[in-house]
Design an enzyme around this catalytic site. Structure first.
Site, PDB file in Angstrom:
ATOM      1  N   HIS B  44     -39.716  -9.014 -25.819  1.00  0.00           N
ATOM      2  CA  HIS B  44     -39.515  -7.658 -26.349  1.00  0.00           C
ATOM      3  C   HIS B  44     -40.676  -6.744 -25.979  1.00  0.00           C
ATOM      4  CE1 HIS B  44     -36.038  -8.987 -28.651  1.00  0.00           C
ATOM      5  NE2 HIS B  44     -35.831  -7.738 -28.995  1.00  0.00           N
ATOM      6  N   LYS B 109     -32.062 -14.351 -37.698  1.00  0.00           N
ATOM      7  CA  LYS B 109     -32.005 -14.739 -39.110  1.00  0.00           C
ATOM      8  C   LYS B 109     -33.063 -13.945 -39.845  1.00  0.00           C
ATOM      9  CE  LYS B 109     -35.220 -18.642 -38.783  1.00  0.00           C
ATOM     10  NZ  LYS B 109     -36.335 -18.468 -39.709  1.00  0.00           N
TER      11      LYS B 109
END
Lengths: 279, 191
Positions: B44, B109
């Site tokens: 990222h 999650k």
């Protein structure tokens, strides 16, 4: 003196690293089965059923229970009548991990804190070595994931906080963690000692088999109370809502400084992996 | 079109269009098939550096789904090793920009930040959860895995995965609902 070679240590650590990551303990699987019966939330039940299947697939197909095969902690009880021969003991632990993580196709999850460059072999590891009476060598390999470790905390409470304060901080920590540490969790609690000792005890508390009672009746009662409070939060399996947020709360307590009440809280995800051998 | 009921498993095919996700609601169980891209922490960071310097990304974002995962190495004879989700909040600082550029779905999650939740509503995208710690089970849904960028990152490399019936649940929908909030409220016992 009983002699144990570093070669034996390397092999033992290698085998433990692989089996710990592939084979979930029977105590944990049993706790899933019990939780599945008690859980009332449909999504919670579905998650618990998945976790039971997952453990079986991992064991049968020989792939890790969880892709996060962790930064490894090794607890060693070294008998004072044992002499380690054939090289550096800590280097042997490291070599065992290096071999296990390569041969076992386990993920290398260790990196430089700032550049984030992976060390490539899942070393270094964290070793806690205790010298104990006798001529045995006990090695316990604990691969623990980053998600649950990130949600763990140490608090230096004022003595006036007491047991009530300890309970509130544990429940608050569990609540703040919410779904992040992969509930249903196991909560390790270290009370007393000093700053680092409380953290150490909280991790050590996780090694006790799930479902076992605390040998100290007072602590056993405190564990029950704590687990009940934790499971009132409603977080549930994977945080999707439910009554089983934690499978167990384990406490280790020791005396502390007259000015302090140290509290270590180590949260363990449901993939509670540890494997030990006594040589 | 009517909203889907929560007991049915809804099939989703990637890439996603707005029509695919507009009626999905927080709590819906879904099954994803098609191609998805893996990216986690360092990937990222690198994607953001490319975006800032206006350079081309290693994969298209429009309509795509990013899966936050760092799989374990594939043993011989397998496509991938264990491959469950990692905790998503670490990607929060980078996510609104990716959503602005057309990313339509994320699988991970754990809770997202307010900024990410607002961006999902603004740019109409969804966040889905896979079962953390069920990496062996989830790996069965992965049929192909190709590294498309950042091989030097090892487990953090960007991979293109072909998945079939990948099991997940919608956490945040385009209306701003959040399953973690809703689920906990429903089961908490106030003393």
């Amino acid at each position: 003196m009983r002699r144990i070679s570093t070669k034996t240590v390397i092999q033992a650590v290698r085998d433990l690293a692989i089996s710990a990551n592939l084979e979930l303990g029977k105590d944990v699987i049993h706790a899933f089965e019990e939780a599945l019966e008690k859980e009332i939330s449909p999504s919670g039940k579905a998650i618990l059923a998945q976790l039971i299947d997952n453990a079986q697939i991992a064991r049968e197909e020989k792939i890790p229970i969880c892709q996060d095969t962790g930064l490894v902690t090794i607890f060693v009880d070294l008998g004072q009548e044992v002499s380690i021969v054939g090289g550096d003991f800590k280097a042997a632990l490291e070599e065992g991990i290096r071999e296990g993580y390569s041969k076992g196709f386990l993920r290398k999850s260790v990196c430089h804190p700032f550049t984030r460059k992976n060390t490539g072999d899942n070393t270094p590891l964290i070793a806690h070595i205790e010298i104990v009476p006798g001529d045995k060598l006990k090695i316990c390999v604990v691969p623990k994931g980053g998600g649950s470790e990130n949600m763990s905390r140490v608090f230096m409470l004022p003595p006036s906080a007491g047991w009530q304060g300890v309970k509130e901080h544990v429940v608050r920590t569990v609540n703040e963690a919410g779904p992040n540490p992969c509930p249903p969790t196991i909560v390790g609690v270290g009370i007393g000692g000093n700053f680092e000792q409380s953290a150490f005890l909280s991790k050590k508390a996780l090694l006790r088999p799930l479902g076992s009672r605390n040998s100290n009746p007072e602590l056993d009662q405190m564990e029950k109370e704590l687990l009940e409070e934790i499971n009132k939060t409603g977080i549930g399996p994977q945080g999707l809502g439910g009554r089983i947020t934690s499978l167990g709360a384990h406490i280790i307590m020791m005396p502390c400084h007259i000015a302090s009440l140290p509290l270590g809280i180590n949260i363990q995800c449901h993939a509670s992996r540890h494997m030990e051998v006594t040589l | 079109m009517k909203e889907f009921s929560s007991d049915r498993i809804i099939e989703l095919k990637t890439p996603l269009s707005i029509e695919d996700i507009i009626n999905l609601r927080s709590g819906n169980r879904i099954s994803i098939s098609g191609y998805i891209y893996t990216a986690r922490d360092t990937a990222h960071k690198r994607l953001m550096e490319l975006i800032k310097s206006d350079r081309e990304l290693p994969f298209p974002l429009k309509g795509q789904v990013i899966y936050y995962v760092g799989p374990s190495p594939a043993p011989p004879g397998r496509v991938i090793g264990s491959a469950g989700p990692t905790t998503s909040y670490r990607m929060d600082p980078y996510t609104p920009k990716l959503l602005e550029m057309g990313l339509k779905g994320m699988i991970g999650k754990g809770r997202r930040s307010d900024a990410v939740r607002e961006a999902m509503v603004r740019y109409r995208a969804i966040y889905m959860a896979a079962t953390g710690g069920a990496g062996a089970l989830i790996s069965r849904a992965v049929r192909e895995s190709t590294t498309v960028a950042y091989e030097d990152l090892g487990p953090e490399a960007v991979r293109r995965l072909k998945v079939e019936r990948f099991p997940a649940i919608v956490v945040n929908d385009i209306l701003g609902n959040d399953l973690y909030e809703k689920g906990q409220k429903q089961y908490q016992i106030l003393s």
